[in-house]
Write a protein that holds these residues in place. Structure first.
Motif, PDB file in Angstrom:
ATOM      1  N   LYS A  15       0.828  -1.206   0.000  1.00 52.77           N
ATOM      2  CA  LYS A  15       0.000   0.000   0.000  1.00 52.77           C
ATOM      3  C   LYS A  15       0.869   1.265   0.000  1.00 52.77           C
ATOM      4  N   GLU A  16       1.980   1.233   0.705  1.00 55.28           N
ATOM      5  CA  GLU A  16       2.888   2.396   0.717  1.00 55.28           C
ATOM      6  C   GLU A  16       3.496   2.620  -0.660  1.00 55.28           C
ATOM      7  N   GLN A  17       3.883   1.533  -1.331  1.00 53.56           N
ATOM      8  CA  GLN A  17       4.426   1.668  -2.680  1.00 53.56           C
ATOM      9  C   GLN A  17       3.361   2.191  -3.646  1.00 53.56           C
ATOM     10  N   GLN A  18       2.155   1.668  -3.498  1.00 49.18           N
ATOM     11  CA  GLN A  18       1.064   2.145  -4.354  1.00 49.18           C
ATOM     12  C   GLN A  18       0.769   3.613  -4.096  1.00 49.18           C
ATOM     13  N   GLU A  19       0.898   4.046  -2.855  1.00 48.68           N
ATOM     14  CA  GLU A  19       0.673   5.457  -2.530  1.00 48.68           C
ATOM     15  C   GLU A  19       1.687   6.337  -3.259  1.00 48.68           C
ATOM     16  N   LYS A  20       2.933   5.898  -3.294  1.00 48.63           N
ATOM     17  CA  LYS A  20       3.958   6.656  -4.020  1.00 48.63           C
ATOM     18  C   LYS A  20       3.608   6.741  -5.504  1.00 48.63           C
ATOM     19  N   ILE A  21       3.127   5.637  -6.057  1.00 48.73           N
ATOM     20  CA  ILE A  21       2.741   5.624  -7.475  1.00 48.73           C
ATOM     21  C   ILE A  21       1.569   6.572  -7.709  1.00 48.73           C
ATOM     22  N   TYR A  22       0.585   6.533  -6.811  1.00 46.67           N
ATOM     23  CA  TYR A  22      -0.560   7.451  -6.935  1.00 46.67           C
ATOM     24  C   TYR A  22      -0.113   8.898  -6.832  1.00 46.67           C
ATOM     25  N   LEU A  24       2.748  10.125  -7.775  1.00 45.28           N
ATOM     26  CA  LEU A  24       3.365  10.470  -9.059  1.00 45.28           C
ATOM     27  C   LEU A  24       2.307  10.705 -10.131  1.00 45.28           C
ATOM     28  N   LYS A  25       1.328   9.816 -10.203  1.00 49.11           N
ATOM     29  CA  LYS A  25       0.256   9.982 -11.187  1.00 49.11           C
ATOM     30  C   LYS A  25      -0.490  11.295 -10.955  1.00 49.11           C
ATOM     31  N   LEU A  26      -0.739  11.584  -9.690  1.00 51.72           N
ATOM     32  CA  LEU A  26      -1.456  12.805  -9.348  1.00 51.72           C
ATOM     33  C   LEU A  26      -0.643  14.039  -9.723  1.00 51.72           C
ATOM     34  N   ALA A  27       0.657  13.988  -9.470  1.00 50.08           N
ATOM     35  CA  ALA A  27       1.519  15.119  -9.826  1.00 50.08           C
ATOM     36  C   ALA A  27       1.538  15.323 -11.340  1.00 50.08           C
ATOM     37  N   ARG A  28       1.606  14.220 -12.081  1.00 50.15           N
ATOM     38  CA  ARG A  28       1.590  14.323 -13.546  1.00 50.15           C
ATOM     39  C   ARG A  28       0.264  14.899 -14.042  1.00 50.15           C
ATOM     40  N   ALA A  29      -0.821  14.433 -13.457  1.00 44.79           N
ATOM     41  CA  ALA A  29      -2.140  14.927 -13.871  1.00 44.79           C
ATOM     42  C   ALA A  29      -2.292  16.408 -13.540  1.00 44.79           C
ATOM     43  N   GLN A  30      -1.775  16.831 -12.394  1.00 44.01           N
ATOM     44  CA  GLN A  30      -1.843  18.246 -12.030  1.00 44.01           C
ATOM     45  C   GLN A  30      -1.016  19.086 -13.002  1.00 44.01           C
ATOM     46  N   GLU A 100      -9.612  11.480  -6.086  1.00 47.10           N
ATOM     47  CA  GLU A 100     -10.552  10.647  -5.337  1.00 47.10           C
ATOM     48  C   GLU A 100      -9.965   9.257  -5.090  1.00 47.10           C
ATOM     49  N   GLU A 101      -9.356   8.670  -6.126  1.00 46.88           N
ATOM     50  CA  GLU A 101      -8.726   7.361  -5.970  1.00 46.88           C
ATOM     51  C   GLU A 101      -7.596   7.426  -4.950  1.00 46.88           C
ATOM     52  N   PHE A 102      -6.824   8.498  -4.999  1.00 49.14           N
ATOM     53  CA  PHE A 102      -5.713   8.662  -4.061  1.00 49.14           C
ATOM     54  C   PHE A 102      -6.227   8.751  -2.629  1.00 49.14           C
ATOM     55  N   LEU A 103      -7.295   9.509  -2.414  1.00 49.24           N
ATOM     56  CA  LEU A 103      -7.859   9.637  -1.073  1.00 49.24           C
ATOM     57  C   LEU A 103      -8.408   8.300  -0.569  1.00 49.24           C
ATOM     58  N   ASP A 104      -9.065   7.556  -1.446  1.00 52.58           N
ATOM     59  CA  ASP A 104      -9.556   6.231  -1.054  1.00 52.58           C
ATOM     60  C   ASP A 104      -8.400   5.318  -0.662  1.00 52.58           C
ATOM     61  N   HIS A 105      -7.349   5.380  -1.457  1.00 49.02           N
ATOM     62  CA  HIS A 105      -6.171   4.561  -1.167  1.00 49.02           C
ATOM     63  C   HIS A 105      -5.542   4.964   0.170  1.00 49.02           C
ATOM     64  N   CYS A 106      -5.470   6.248   0.411  1.00 51.27           N
ATOM     65  CA  CYS A 106      -4.901   6.728   1.680  1.00 51.27           C
ATOM     66  C   CYS A 106      -5.741   6.272   2.866  1.00 51.27           C
ATOM     67  N   LYS A 107      -7.058   6.239   2.701  1.00 51.50           N
ATOM     68  CA  LYS A 107      -7.929   5.764   3.777  1.00 51.50           C
ATOM     69  C   LYS A 107      -7.653   4.298   4.091  1.00 51.50           C
ATOM     70  N   GLU A 108      -7.487   3.495   3.037  1.00 49.45           N
ATOM     71  CA  GLU A 108      -7.168   2.080   3.244  1.00 49.45           C
ATOM     72  C   GLU A 108      -5.847   1.927   3.982  1.00 49.45           C
ATOM     73  N   LYS A 109      -4.861   2.689   3.551  1.00 43.87           N
ATOM     74  CA  LYS A 109      -3.537   2.609   4.176  1.00 43.87           C
ATOM     75  C   LYS A 109      -3.617   3.049   5.638  1.00 43.87           C
ATOM     76  N   LYS A 110      -4.352   4.120   5.895  1.00 45.59           N
ATOM     77  CA  LYS A 110      -4.498   4.604   7.272  1.00 45.59           C
ATOM     78  C   LYS A 110      -5.143   3.542   8.161  1.00 45.59           C
ATOM     79  N   SER A 111      -6.157   2.866   7.645  1.00 38.23           N
ATOM     80  CA  SER A 111      -6.814   1.833   8.451  1.00 38.23           C
ATOM     81  C   SER A 111      -5.845   0.695   8.748  1.00 38.23           C
ATOM     82  N   LEU A 112      -5.007   0.343   7.766  1.00 35.46           N
ATOM     83  CA  LEU A 112      -3.980  -0.679   8.016  1.00 35.46           C
ATOM     84  C   LEU A 112      -2.980  -0.208   9.064  1.00 35.46           C
ATOM     85  N   GLU A 113      -2.602   1.056   8.989  1.00 30.52           N
ATOM     86  CA  GLU A 113      -1.654   1.590   9.972  1.00 30.52           C
ATOM     87  C   GLU A 113      -2.266   1.607  11.368  1.00 30.52           C
ATOM     88  N   ARG A 114      -3.556   1.945  11.463  1.00 26.61           N
ATOM     89  CA  ARG A 114      -4.230   1.919  12.768  1.00 26.61           C
ATOM     90  C   ARG A 114      -4.308   0.496  13.311  1.00 26.61           C
TER      91      ARG A 114
END
Length: 146
Positions: A15-22, A24-30, A100-114
Motif C-alpha cells: 500500500k505504501e508503494q502504491q501510494e507513491k505511485i498514486y 506520481l500519477k497525481l503530480a503528472r495529472a496536475q 478521489e482514488e488517491f484519497l480512497d487509497h490513503c484511507k485504506e492505508k491509514k486503516s492498516l496503519e491503525r
C-alpha cells in the motif's frame, strides 16, 4: 518472548508503494491540467488581442480583405478556444478522479496503519506483562533466598 510481527506488513508495504505511485500519477495529472489551463489562458489572451485589432481595423480606412481575414481568424481562434476548454475540462475531470482514488487509497492505508498500531499496542502490553512477571519471579526468588 517472540519478536513483534505484523501479519499484514507485506500488504502495508504494498500500500505504501502504491501510494507513491498514486502521488506520481497525481503530480503528472496536475502538471498536465496546469499546462492545459495555461494554454487556454493564452488562447483567450490572443482572442482578446485579435478583437482589439479587429476593432482598430474598422476605425481607419476600411480594408475588406483584412477585415474578412480577421473574421475568419477570429472564428478559428474561437473554435480553438472551445477545443482547448474541452481538453482542460477533460484533464480536470481526470485529475479529480485521480484525487478521489488517491484519497480512497490513503484511507485504506491509514486503516492498516491503525490496525498495526493496535496490534503493536497489544503486543507491547503483553511484553510488559511478561517482563513484570519475570521481575516478580526474580524478586520472589531473591526474597526467599534471604
Amino acid at each position: 518472548m517472540k519478536q513483534f510481527r505484523f501479519r499484514l506488513q507485506n500488504y502495508l508495504n504494498l500500500k505504501e508503494q502504491q501510494e507513491k505511485i498514486y502521488r506520481l500519477k497525481l503530480a503528472r495529472a496536475q502538471a498536465e491540467y496546469q499546462r492545459e489551463a495555461e494554454t487556454l489562458v493564452k488562447i483567450q489572451d490572443n482572442l482578446k488581442e485579435l478583437l482589439k485589432r479587429n476593432r482598430e481595423a474598422r476605425r481607419g480606412p476600411i480594408q475588406i480583405e483584412l477585415i474578412a481575414l480577421g473574421e475568419r481568424y477570429l472564428q478559428f481562434q474561437s473554435e480553438q478556444k472551445e477545443r482547448q476548454a474541452l481538453a482542460a475540462a477533460e484533464t480536470r475531470k481526470k485529475l479529480l478522479q485521480l484525487q478521489e482514488e488517491f484519497l480512497d487509497h490513503c484511507k485504506e492505508k491509514k486503516s492498516l496503519e491503525r490496525l498495526r498500531e493496535r496490534v503493536w499496542s497489544s503486543y507491547y502490553e503483553e511484553y510488559l506483562r511478561e517482563e513484570q512477571k519475570y521481575l516478580d519471579e526474580i524478586g520472589s526468588i531473591c526474597f526467599l533466598k534471604t
